[in-house]
Design an enzyme around this catalytic site. Structure first.
Site: not given
Ligand code: NAD
Ligand code: TYD
Length: 340
Positions: A10, A12, A37, A61, A125-127, A149, A153, A188, A204
């Protein structure tokens, strides 16, 4: 109804927006925020609610059972945002992604199974669908992740599904698209490009800049998660997307144009290995639950640009710390200009 919601991660980007959203929308709810954190967790994201008596922060954690169990026991629902979330970092160092993104859900699921929570929402995620060059992914499509990543997920999601089937944990999974808005760590692409442009530094662009993403405003994403938390069918998966397809060059151009900066700031650099060229999700299933978008892409991007322009005190310290080391190290790899 007066629920206590355990929000992990929470501190993030999306998690902090979700905590704020819950406290605003549900005056009778209590929120426990469990966050380690890490580099991307930041208590400044929640300064405005820190003293709210309905809110409690615990630093810890999600992979530590002794931390997780007593918190889950006090909660009616768990919403798991905690994750390592950046594709480029997963290429540089995949190990921690497996620990947090797969082992983390296992620990949370075990505690949820033992305590009998009413809802367990895994933020995915959609990834996980991998690169989708045409059409839009539906929840029944196969998972084909291509980066460490997205593989981690997908692994986390599969474990969540298995706890529903095997142990009857009332799970739900959301697969959100690329999210933008306030408090996003500037690694990001959107906050990176905005803050670089504000500082007159190059933007970039990986490779030719033709990779396409679907950008959703964080409030629309949070509203989708809320809908799934309260009205989703147990054991189901829900896509959350915003139906736009924007490539990196167009994104960068829109940002510099809005800020009145020169397009010469756009700099093509060496591509990301295994760079997924397109994601797109069909959110029809979520819309059937009563959700719809509030933001157009243009409004979402412009509001985000204005937030970073007006909140330098939030991002300037971040860009000077751990981030500066990451940036120098990472973009050194990308510094070879892209040959078109
Ligand atoms: P973020 O990196 O901004 O925040 C992650 C948070 O998790 C941080 O506060 C961090 O301290 C915390 N965390 C990391 N490891 C932890 C651990 N082991 N225990 C406890 N806390 C830990 O990420 P975000 O962009 O807000 O993403 C949140 C979630 O949404 C992630 O699960 C991500 O996969 C998913 N998601 C993100 C996007 C996006 O565009 N950002 C899109 C779809 C889904
Ligand atoms: P990113 O924000 O890392 O999200 P994703 O997890 O979807 O890859 O990147 C979004 C898009 O922007 C992706 O196509 C990669 C591209 N990108 C750049 O061109 N340059 C950059 O410095 C970064 C971070 C991303």
């Amino acid at each position: 109804m007066s629920w206590t919601i355990l929000v992990t991660g929470g501190a993030g980007f999306i998690g902090s927006n979700f905590v704020r959203y819950l406290l605003r929308e549900y005056p009778d709810y209590r929120v426990i925020n469990l966050d380690k954190l890490t580099y991307s967790g930041n208590l400044n994201n929640l300064k405005d609610v820190a003293r709210d008596p309905r809110y409690e922060f615990v630093q810890g954690d999600i992979t530590e059972e002794s931390v997780v169990l007593p918190l889950v026991q006090r909660s009616d629902a768990v919403v798991n945002f905690a994750a390592e979330s950046h594709v480029d970092r997963s290429i540089a160092d995949p190990g921690v992604f497996l620990r947090t993104n797969v082992e983390g859900p296992r620990v949370l699921l075990e505690a949820s199974r033992e305590s009998g929570v009413k809802r367990f929402v895994q933020i995915s995620t959609d990834e996980v669908y991998g690169e989708v060059m045409t059409g839009s992914s539906r929840e029944t499509d196969r998972l084909a992740p291509r980066s460490p990543y997205s593989a981690s997920k997908a692994g986390g999601e599969l474990l969540v599904q298995s706890y529903h089937v095997t142990f009857g944990v009332p799970t739900l999974i959301t697969r959100g698209s690329n999210t933008i808005g306030p408090y996003q760590y500037p690694e990001k692409v959107v906050p990176l490009f905005i803050t670089n442009a504000l500082d007159d530094r190059p933007l970039p662009i990986y490779g030719p800049g033709t990779a396409v993403r679907d950008y959703i405003h964080v409030v629309d994403h949070c509203r989708g998660i809320d809908q799934v938390l309260h009205h989703g069918i147990e054991g189901e998966v829900y896509n959350i997307g915003a139906d736009n397809s924007v490539n990196t060059v167009d994104l960068a151009s829109a940002i510099v144009d809005y800020l009145g900066k020169p397009r010469a700031l756009l700099q093509h650099v060496q591509d990301r290995p295994g760079h997924d060229q397109r994601y797109s999700v069909d959110s029809g299933k979520l819309r059937k639950l009563g959700w719809s978008l509030c933001y157009t892409f243009k409004d979402a991007l412009e509001e985000t640009i204005r937030w970073y322009r007006d909140n330098r005190e939030w991002w300037e310290p971040i860009k000077k710390g751990e981030y500066a080391r990451w940036y120098d190290e990472h973009y050194k790899i990308h510094e070879t200009p892209h040959e078109s």
